[in-house]
Design a protein around this motif. Structure first.
Motif, PDB file in Angstrom:
ATOM      1  N   ILE A   1     -13.463  -6.122   4.254  1.00 61.73           N
ATOM      2  CA  ILE A   1     -14.047  -6.661   3.028  1.00 61.73           C
ATOM      3  C   ILE A   1     -14.366  -8.127   3.257  1.00 61.73           C
ATOM      4  CG2 ILE A   1     -13.695  -7.114   0.569  1.00 61.73           C
ATOM      5  CD1 ILE A   1     -11.767  -4.746   0.541  1.00 61.73           C
TER       6      ILE A   1
ATOM      7  N   ALA B   1       0.878  -1.168   0.000  1.00 60.51           N
ATOM      8  CA  ALA B   1       0.000   0.000   0.000  1.00 60.51           C
ATOM      9  C   ALA B   1       0.909   1.209   0.000  1.00 60.51           C
ATOM     10  CB  ALA B   1      -0.878  -0.008   1.247  1.00 60.51           C
ATOM     11  N   PRO B   2       0.455   2.338  -0.501  1.00 64.35           N
ATOM     12  CA  PRO B   2       1.307   3.517  -0.455  1.00 64.35           C
ATOM     13  C   PRO B   2       1.635   3.865   0.995  1.00 64.35           C
ATOM     14  CG  PRO B   2      -0.918   4.077  -1.148  1.00 64.35           C
ATOM     15  CD  PRO B   2      -0.834   2.607  -1.124  1.00 64.35           C
TER      16      PRO B   2
ATOM     17  N   VAL C   1      -9.982  -9.242   4.446  1.00 67.55           N
ATOM     18  CA  VAL C   1      -9.201  -8.014   4.598  1.00 67.55           C
ATOM     19  C   VAL C   1      -9.658  -7.326   5.877  1.00 67.55           C
ATOM     20  CG1 VAL C   1      -8.638  -5.782   3.599  1.00 67.55           C
ATOM     21  CG2 VAL C   1      -8.984  -7.759   2.116  1.00 67.55           C
TER      22      VAL C   1
ATOM     23  N   PRO D   1      -8.367   8.209  -2.711  1.00 62.90           N
ATOM     24  CA  PRO D   1      -8.485   6.763  -2.905  1.00 62.90           C
ATOM     25  C   PRO D   1      -7.145   6.159  -3.331  1.00 62.90           C
ATOM     26  CG  PRO D   1      -9.540   7.945  -4.699  1.00 62.90           C
ATOM     27  CD  PRO D   1      -9.037   8.973  -3.762  1.00 62.90           C
ATOM     28  N   PHE D   2      -6.919   4.967  -2.911  1.00 54.64           N
ATOM     29  CA  PHE D   2      -5.678   4.274  -3.290  1.00 54.64           C
ATOM     30  C   PHE D   2      -5.961   2.778  -3.306  1.00 54.64           C
ATOM     31  CE2 PHE D   2      -5.789   4.680   1.280  1.00 54.64           C
ATOM     32  CZ  PHE D   2      -5.429   3.425   1.734  1.00 54.64           C
ATOM     33  N   TYR D   3      -5.052   2.064  -3.931  1.00 54.79           N
ATOM     34  CA  TYR D   3      -5.211   0.608  -3.979  1.00 54.79           C
ATOM     35  C   TYR D   3      -4.304  -0.071  -2.956  1.00 54.79           C
ATOM     36  CZ  TYR D   3      -7.840   0.457  -8.370  1.00 54.79           C
ATOM     37  OH  TYR D   3      -8.796   0.567  -9.312  1.00 54.79           O
TER      38      TYR D   3
ATOM     39  N   PRO E   1       0.088   3.095  -5.833  1.00 53.11           N
ATOM     40  CA  PRO E   1      -1.020   2.519  -6.572  1.00 53.11           C
ATOM     41  C   PRO E   1      -2.223   3.465  -6.519  1.00 53.11           C
ATOM     42  CG  PRO E   1      -0.395   1.121  -4.711  1.00 53.11           C
ATOM     43  CD  PRO E   1       0.521   2.285  -4.726  1.00 53.11           C
TER      44      PRO E   1
ATOM     45  N   ALA F   1      -5.846   4.672  -7.266  1.00 51.93           N
ATOM     46  CA  ALA F   1      -7.121   4.013  -7.513  1.00 51.93           C
ATOM     47  C   ALA F   1      -7.928   4.767  -8.553  1.00 51.93           C
ATOM     48  CB  ALA F   1      -7.906   3.948  -6.223  1.00 51.93           C
TER      49      ALA F   1
ATOM     50  N   ARG G   1      -3.139  11.080   1.279  1.00 52.06           N
ATOM     51  CA  ARG G   1      -3.874  12.184   1.902  1.00 52.06           C
ATOM     52  C   ARG G   1      -5.238  11.665   2.331  1.00 52.06           C
ATOM     53  NH1 ARG G   1      -2.585  17.552   0.179  1.00 52.06           N
ATOM     54  NH2 ARG G   1      -4.770  17.990  -0.050  1.00 52.06           N
TER      55      ARG G   1
ATOM     56  N   ARG H   1      -6.302  -6.738  -5.784  1.00 49.77           N
ATOM     57  CA  ARG H   1      -6.237  -5.403  -5.212  1.00 49.77           C
ATOM     58  C   ARG H   1      -7.625  -4.954  -4.774  1.00 49.77           C
ATOM     59  NH1 ARG H   1      -5.244  -1.394 -10.373  1.00 49.77           N
ATOM     60  NH2 ARG H   1      -7.235  -1.793 -11.372  1.00 49.77           N
ATOM     61  N   PHE H   2      -7.652  -3.993  -3.904  1.00 55.83           N
ATOM     62  CA  PHE H   2      -8.926  -3.413  -3.507  1.00 55.83           C
ATOM     63  C   PHE H   2      -8.704  -1.939  -3.195  1.00 55.83           C
ATOM     64  CE2 PHE H   2      -6.942  -5.469   0.099  1.00 55.83           C
ATOM     65  CZ  PHE H   2      -6.964  -4.511   1.079  1.00 55.83           C
ATOM     66  N   ARG H   3      -9.749  -1.187  -3.383  1.00 53.98           N
ATOM     67  CA  ARG H   3      -9.646   0.262  -3.228  1.00 53.98           C
ATOM     68  C   ARG H   3      -9.981   0.668  -1.801  1.00 53.98           C
ATOM     69  NH1 ARG H   3     -13.011   5.272  -5.606  1.00 53.98           N
ATOM     70  NH2 ARG H   3     -14.389   4.586  -3.950  1.00 53.98           N
ATOM     71  N   GLN H   4      -9.272   1.632  -1.317  1.00 51.73           N
ATOM     72  CA  GLN H   4      -9.518   2.123   0.033  1.00 51.73           C
ATOM     73  C   GLN H   4      -9.342   3.631   0.085  1.00 51.73           C
ATOM     74  OE1 GLN H   4      -9.994   0.139   3.324  1.00 51.73           O
ATOM     75  NE2 GLN H   4     -11.039  -0.799   1.606  1.00 51.73           N
TER      76      GLN H   4
END
Lengths: 855, 696
Positions: free
Chosen positions: A242, A206-207, A234, A215-217, B527, B529, A211, A258-261
């Motif tokens: 999830i 994950a990054p 998850v 959104p990020f994966y 990554p 999104a 911020r 992957r999943f978005r968060q």
């Protein structure tokens, strides 16, 4: 090491050639021979001279270190055998077979074995009994150190050959570099990777920094050695984020998911991914985690026993730019990384009994070492009433839960009925004794206390006695020892009889047991108690206790029932019960807050206009705390102090409709709470700071890049990091500046779990930034599933001149290489000299001309 | 307790030779019968001959004793006697030789390292038959110089092969390795030859299983203890140098620090330091091309290796920008004024335009219906496209809020400025607004797309005074740098002996351009999104990218090549024991490297720069600068000592100096040696005594 080049000729060498100067001794010997007047025949004298010269020659050559160098093709093979955890039974069978076949093929050559995992063991004979490495030592593979030890173990008088039997999955060291510098052929034998069905979470990425709201994966790599299907859970913190309804199909090899968060109201979020429902062997590698740090607004965790009454406070704080997450008491964070997501923790009317000692310890670490803020608000289950007396949280709060009972408060007579049956033995009885002592400490001198211990029968440990003589009662409590069966009734009956006879206004019984009692007329005795205005609370200590009976007794007895899974929390229950029963900790008279000590924190607030508060919990301020607001009777209302790196605040009234109904309508309710909370919370600002954490070989390197607001590198700043390891061990490290704007530190990460880092930078006395970060160390790399690393094994053999996948029968195949076998000749030279000496003497003493007359 | 023991007691049987020797002496020498004509002469001789004195009778007994003494000496040597303190037969000795940087210190005409090697050789020569010795080195990485052997010549050859490194010592690691090789016991002997310039020596000295021998006395030393260069975040061609100089001696020091970038003198700083003091300098300079930056102290002191340090300054590449405008002079001039911008102006984008690599496309007013992929800066969009719909003009296009946390709007002061003719924009996907009106209408927004980010400035530059304000060029510069992704590039110079993970170079430079920041490390974008993505778990299809399977080599500053172990995209460097420039690349790429070390063995690093003639052809130099520092197929790692502890040339504890008695056998040799020597002398003396009556 002698390089094994081709040597074909026998050679001799002199280790100390300068000793040949001693041959000069032959000159005087020859002179005396030449000039001698000896009357032996000339030929005998000449032979004698020759013998003497030979003796001198032998001795000088011995002194010069004459050594015979023979070329030899005799080999010394070291089998470096991987015994790490990734090597399973099938591979072990292959190893055994390989050793057996190699031993059969060895002929006159030498063969030895070095077992290795994280570290190499010593050299052992191939047929020796070897003890496997300890389990801890098997959790890593260091092929490089095995190669180095193997090479160092081969005597130069043999042709060396190292054979590495491994799956090539090194987790420590650099085997190729070690092999490249070895100058010895290193052959490799690939061992099969685990073939038991295995599925693992290979990686969660994950990054590092996002911020809030962005959104990020989160990417997940699942590795498997077979096609399968199952579920992937998850967790975001402790919450299942999830949930899948259908199983996911995975292929053999790696499957990337992957999943978005987004992170909205937290500072730091850890994601744990777990696999379940797959056909699997090793369980340790079924989960992996990643931590995401979110920059943005400050975040507050508000834990309240009545979540439905928190809206006003939440709205007020959110209006002031704070992000608030509200949880019920069950939501008190259970791990430091979970608490780390917030800049401040507010406990509103949360009893100590709702928390474990570990949770309290986590909160202390969060405040003391990680600079977090803690605000405790009052209520009927807060401070002393919540059982915080002598707890970790009371230690970090700026107020004490015990207090001088006011004279007008009614006196209390309390009897503790404690189970001392055999099952209470060990830690339980000790905790019960501590709990009883704590309860005694909380009583005022006008109160009375009695202690009954029961097993099959009932015993007065201390008859009803004035609490003014606490020492006596405590001494008596110390005498309790566990033994016998369980019969509650006699104890209750004795407590009833004793309390009925006292004149106290309030009468209370605390019953604690961990078992099932023999039957009795419990309902009858409790009803009698109620009739005599005696209240009864019950504590079920452990799941074995008769919970139904105890709950009924407490219900009928007008007290409270506690189910206590962890005996460690018994002292908090007793403290809570004692304070609650004495009905002295709450003052419910309306009052106006009185400013005791003006502070800049409350600047801009007109406290004169503040409406009435309707009640508060009575506490005592600690000596070094900052006593800001008081009730009209002088009791603390708002007190804070700095504890370690963080700040704790006690507000003894509440922010709900119970006591602050009028305050909620006060226009400055929001600013008041925002200013108090901001003062308490961790001052973290991610602006201009980029934090990176690298892990390698059980060490983590923390890299912090910091720039000021104008984009200039911050140089020469005092930068520190406090590392809290998974066992809450605390280690402060001063970070070294390594480049413009860059600071680095290294620390060990040899424990599995969450590491929390508190970063702090000061320049010219000003804090330039303060931040917390997390790092999750999952299962060791050794458990990482993967195919045999043929690439590494090929490279090892290639750079060293060995062979990849060498068959056992060809290990001793003679090559072109030879070694030099050195044989020091001095003992033989001495033997020769001794033999010549006898001959020499004989030539002096015997006239051989008698037998060999001269012609 | 026996004072003496014998390695070869069976040799005592040779003492039986005393019997024949004694026998020979007891036997009368039988003279020959020689017939003569008269006995008168002999009778006279006999009469005149005095009887021999008693002691004269003993002469042949003295001779016997000498013979027996000789026999005894030789037999005693043969049994290889050992003193009780030497009684462990077949000892296993591990010698750890410190070959770290501080061992280069010269004392009394010899370096500490030379003294250590001489002692090591003396120890090796003094081992007894049956003894085995292994030699390890402890400079940088602990390594095995030779495994256990009793062959002295092999040991001496191995000692001879040990080279001094530029790395800090690894005494603790070497001792651990030695203990693994020969676990401590009564028959093991672990000896350490070091200058003791390490705080760990105190602990090691306490370890009873280790004998520590020391070389060295405190010496003056001034050292560069930190050196890095990093690109500026503020200035496109600027860079900042961090240098720390420390005086580790006992006297104040005064010297000059010179900085050279590709042989061009950049800076000279006078240094004056009290004993134990450090001076940290942060020096700002500018260069677009980058290259090798060498710091050098003009001083003569204990060791030279820490008087210079090398770092690689990353090259800043020019950013190609295509401006599609009907003729905005303001925009053209502003973009041209930004450093490192390579501007191309077109009237309109051709159809199916595809931006190359990292280039930026600036669209003024007219935008295609389908925005092209790549990094786009759109100014005053007039028509709809796939990302937005243009609405009516905004009633009050006044700047109300600026998100100053974004690098795009950093230092941009525009509050209460009008953005004339700004149109209402409705974005089709997720966007973030950086500048907005009081009614939250977007004036500056960015859209994150998988094909490249889009920045939209909603203002008519021909109206109003925005282009005349300072904020406009600042905003444009920020926007370009935001697209460029400058992160303060840093190719960290490593310290010798330090392990580091480096990203491998790209073998195909045109594929997958990424930002290179440090040690060739590519910054992987987080990554990101997609706005339309769901929170459910989805399986990611492989993008079909194949990792390079080529073999990479590591080239040392001296030009030696070693294969590099690697995983998919990175490698761990763990053996950088020499200062200078290390390079990673494929064999092919390394051959083409303009910084290839010369055939005479000179390294292509800072040290070479110093040694090379300053009259080198400047054209050649310039070509090297542009080619080498920008070559994406090579990763360069500068390596310096930069180790305060190693540069401190004071032994931390009092160390025992090796003496003959410290050798592995008395006087440096086994007792048998002296016995044989005595025997040799006796052989000569006995011969003289026997033959002393000579012809005059």
């Amino acid at each position: 090491m002698i390089e094994s080049t081709q040597i074909t000729d026998i050679a001799i060498e002199l280790a100390r050639p300068w000793m040949l100067w001693c041959l000069l001794a032959l000159i005087p010997i020859a002179w005396y021979f030449w000039k001698s007047l000896s009357d032996f025949p000339a030929w005998q004298r000449r032979v004698s001279f020759a013998a003497r010269s030979l003796i001198v020659g032998c001795l000088v050559l011995a002194l010069a270190g004459l050594t015979l160098l023979q070329p030899t093709k005799k080999m010394f093979v070291v089998l470096a055998v991987d015994r790490s955890q990734s090597v399973d039974s099938e591979a072990t069978a292959k190893i055994d077979e390989f050793i057996k076949q190699t031993a059969e093929a060895r002929g006159s050559n030498d063969l030895a074995v070095i077992d290795f995992a994280a570290e190499p063991a010593g050299l052992s004979a191939f047929d020796a009994e070897r003890t496997p490495p300890p389990e801890d030592g098997k959790r890593a593979t260091n092929i490089a150190s095995a190669i180095e030890t193997a090479i160092a173990s081969v005597p130069p008088s043999h042709v060396p050959h190292v054979v590495v039997l491994s799956d090539g999955r090194q987790t420590l060291g650099d085997a190729v570099q070690a092999a490249a510098g070895a100058k010895v052929p290193i052959s490799t034998v690939p061992l099969p990777s685990r073939d038991e069905p295995e599925v693992q979470v290979a990686e969660v990425t994950a990054p590092a920094q996002v911020r809030q709201g962005e959104p990020f994966y989160v990417e997940v790599t699942i590795a498997s050695n077979h096609a399968d299907q199952g579920f992937i859970d998850v967790y975001r913190g402790d919450v299942l984020a999830i949930e899948q309804k259908e199983p996911i199909k995975i292929e053999e090899g790696e499957t990337k998911l992957r999943f978005r968060q987004t992170v909205d109201d937290e500072k730091q979020v850890d994601y744990a991914v777990r696999v379940r429902g797959f056909t699997d062997t090793l369980l340790d590698n079924n989960s992996a985690s990643a931590v995401v740090f979110a920059s943005g607004k400050p975040t507050v965790l508000l834990v309240d026993s009545q979540v439905d009454q928190t809206n006003e406070l939440r709205w007020a704080l959110e209006e002031q730019g704070l992000l608030v997450q509200v949880r019920p008491v069950e939501g008190v964070p259970r791990s430091l990384s979970e608490l780390q997501r917030f800049d401040c923790l507010m406990l509103s009317n949360v009893p100590a009994t709702a928390m474990t000692l570990q949770q309290m310890e986590i909160i202390r670490t969060y405040v003391q070492d990680l600079g977090g803020g803690l605000v405790m608000l009052g209520g009927d289950q807060s401070f002393g009433l919540g059982g915080y007396y002598k707890t970790t949280l009371e230690e970090i709060l700026p107020v004490r839960s015990n207090f001088e009972k006011e004279k007008e408060k009614p006196s209390l007579a309390m009897v503790l009925v404690i189970d001392k049956s055999g099952s209470m033995g060990g830690q339980k009885i000790e905790l019960a004794k501590d709990a009883a002592k704590g309860a005694v400490e909380l009583l005022s001198p006008r109160d009375q206390i009695g202690i009954i211990a029961f097993d099959g029968a009932s015993y007065w440990i201390s008859e009803i006695h004035s609490a003014a003589d606490k020492g006596y009662v405590m001494d008596r409590i110390s005498t309790i020892e566990a033994s016998g069966g369980t019969n509650i009734y006699p104890g209750l009956s004795d407590a009833y009889d004793a309390l009925v006879a006292t004149s106290a206004k309030l009468k209370h019984v605390i019953l604690m047991t961990d078992g099932h009692s023999t039957p009795g007329d419990y309902d009858g005795i409790v009803r009698d108690m109620v009739a005599a205005r005696i209240t009864l609370s019950s504590v079920a200590c452990g799941a074995e206790a008769d919970q139904k009976l105890l709950e009924e007794l407490a219900q009928t007895g007008g007290g409270r029932y506690y189910m206590c899974e962890d005996p460690q929390s018994v002292p908090q229950i007793f403290a809570k019960e004692t304070v609650t029963a004495s009905k002295s900790a709450i003052n419910e008279l309306p009052f106006l807050p009185q400013m005791v000590r003006p502070t800049q924190v409350l600047n801009g607030l007109e406290l004169d206009t503040a409406p009435f508060l309707l009640g508060y919990v009575v506490t005592r301020p600690k000596p070094t705390s900052e006593f800001i607001l008081a009730s009209e009777s002088g009791d603390p209302l708002l007190v804070w102090w700095r504890y370690g790196l963080g700040m704790t605040v006690a507000f003894t009234s509440d922010a709900k409709s119970q006591w602050a109904a009028e305050w909620q309508a006060w226009p400055q309710f929001g600013p008041f709470w925002a200013q108090v909370t901001r003062h308490a919370m961790r001052k973290s600002d991610a602006k201009g700071v980029f934090v990176e954490i690298e892990r390698h070989d059980e060490r983590a390197r923390l890299i912090v890049d910091s720039v000021d607001e104008s984009g200039k590198f911050i140089n020469g700043a005092e930068t520190k990091v406090t590392v809290i390891d998974p066992s809450l061990g605390n280690k402060p490290i001063v970070m070294q500046q390594t480049a413009p704007g860059r600071y680095e530190a290294e620390f060990d990460t040899n424990k599995t779990g969450s590491y929390n880092l508190e970063l702090n930078q000061n320049q010219n006395g000003v804090t330039t930034f303060r931040q917390t970060r997390g790092l999750v160390v999952g299962y060791p790399d050794e458990l990482r599933l993967g195919p045999t690393n043929d690439g590494l094994l090929k490279q090892i053999s290639q750079v060293s001149g060995g062979r990849f996948d060498l068959p056992a029968k060809e290990v001793f195949e003679p090559g072109e290489r030879t070694a030099r076998l050195a044989l020091p000749l001095w003992p033989y030279l001495l033997m020769a000299a001794l033999s010549l000496l006898v001959a020499d003497v004989a030539l002096r003493r015997i006239d051989f001309s008698l037998w060999f007359p001269s012609r | 307790m026996n004072i003496l023991e014998f390695a070869n007691p069976i040799g005592w049987w040779w003492a039986a030779l005393a019997l024949p020797i004694i026998g020979f002496y007891i036997l009368k020498v039988r003279l020959r019968r020689q017939p003569v004509s008269t006995m008168l002469f002999w009778d006279k001789v006999f009469d005149e001959k005095k009887p021999r004195a008693w002691w004269q009778q003993l002469r042949h007994w003295l001779s016997l004793l000498l013979q027996l003494a000789l026999l005894l000496l030789l037999v005693s040597a043969l049994v290889d006697p050992l003193w009780s303190w030497q009684k462990n037969q077949r000892r296993k000795i591990v010698l750890v030789v410190d070959n770290s940087a501080s061992m280069a210190t010269m004392e009394e005409g010899k370096s500490r390292f030379d003294k250590a090697k001489l002692t090591a050789a003396a120890l090796a020569r003094s081992i007894r038959v049956g003894d085995e010795m292994a030699i390890l080195t402890a400079g940088g990485n602990a390594t095995v110089a030779i495994g256990l052997t009793g062959h002295v010549r092999s040991l001496l050859e191995a000692i001879d092969r040990i080279e001094l490194t530029d790395a800090p010592n690894s005494l603790t690691a070497a001792v651990e390795m030695a203990k693994r090789l020969v676990p401590p016991s009564t028959q093991s002997n672990l000896m350490l030859l070091t200058d003791g310039c390490d705080s760990a020596i105190e602990e090691l000295q306490k370890d009873e299983s280790i004998t520590v021998y020391g070389f060295g006395t405190p010496q003056e030393n001034l050292a560069i203890t930190q050196f890095q260069v990093r690109r500026s975040l503020l200035d496109a061609i600027g860079y900042q140098v961090l240098v720390e100089v420390t005086n580790l001696g006992a006297e104040p020091q005064k010297c000059r620090l010179e900085l050279n970038l590709e042989q061009e003198l950049v800076d000279v700083v006078p240094i004056e330091l009290e004993p134990g003091a450090s001076k940290t300098l942060n020096l700002d300079h500018a260069s677009a091309t980058g290259g090798r930056l060498l710091a050098q102290l003009n001083v003569s002191d204990g060791i030279a290796v820490d008087n210079r340090a090398l770092a690689v300054l990353p090259t800043r590449r020019k950013m190609p920008i295509t401006l599609a405008t009907a003729g905005s002079v303001f925009l053209k001039s502003v973009l041209e004024s930004i450093p490192l911008v390579d501007l191309t102006v077109v009237e309109a984008l051709p159809e199916n335009f595809k931006a190359a690599g990292e280039s930026i496309v600036v669209l003024h007013q007219k935008v295609p219906e389908q925005l092209p992929p790549g990094k786009l800066l759109v100014i005053n969009p007039r028509n709809n496209c796939d990302q937005w719909t243009v609405g009516d003009p905004i009633e009050t296009p006044l700047v109300s809020t600026i998100d100053d946390s974004s690098p795009v709007t950093q230092h941009v002061r525009l509050t209460n400025v009008l953005f004339p003719d700004a149109r209402s924009l409705t974005f089709t996907g997720e966007s973030e607004t950086l500048i907005k009106t009081p009614l939250d209408e977007p004036l500056l927004s960015y859209i994150r797309r998988s094909g490249g980010d889009v920045l939209v400035l909603n203002v008519d530059l021909d109206l109003g005074d925005l282009p005349l304000r300072i904020a406009f060029p600042v905003l444009m510069k920020n926007a370009v740098e935001w697209f460029q992704g400058n992160q303060g590039e840093l190719q960290p110079a490593l310290a010798t002996g330090q392990a580091a993970t480096v990203q491998l170079p790209r073998t195909n430079p045109s594929a997958n351009p990424t930002n290179k920041t440090e040690t060739g490390k590519e910054v992987k974008p987080a990554p990101e999104a997609k706005p339309d993505a769901t929170d459910a778990i989805e399986v990611v299809k492989s993008d079909g990218k194949q990792q390079s399977t080529e073999d990479f080599m590591l080239r040392s500053p001296a030009g030696a090549l070693t294969p590099l172990a690697r995983d998919e995209s990175s490698a761990v460097l763990s053996m950088l024991n020499y200062c200078g420039l290390w390079t990673i690349g494929t064999d092919d790429a390394l051959q083409k490297d303009p910084w290839l070390p010369k055939a005479d063995g000179q390294a292509a690093d800072g040290q070479t720069i110093e040694r090379e003639s300053t009259q080198r052809d400047s054209t050649q130099r310039n070509s090297a600068q542009t080619l080498a520092s920008d070559d994406p197929q090579l990763v360069r790692v500068a390596c310096n000592l930069c180790n305060r502890e190693e540069s401190d040339l004071k032994p931390r504890v009092k160390l025992e100096t090796p003496s003959d008695f410290g050798m592995l056998s008395l006087g440096g040799r086994s007792i048998w040696f002296y016995l044989v020597l005595a025997g040799l002398i006796l052989v000569a003396i006995e011969w003289w005594l026997y033959q002393r009556r000579v012809v005059g």
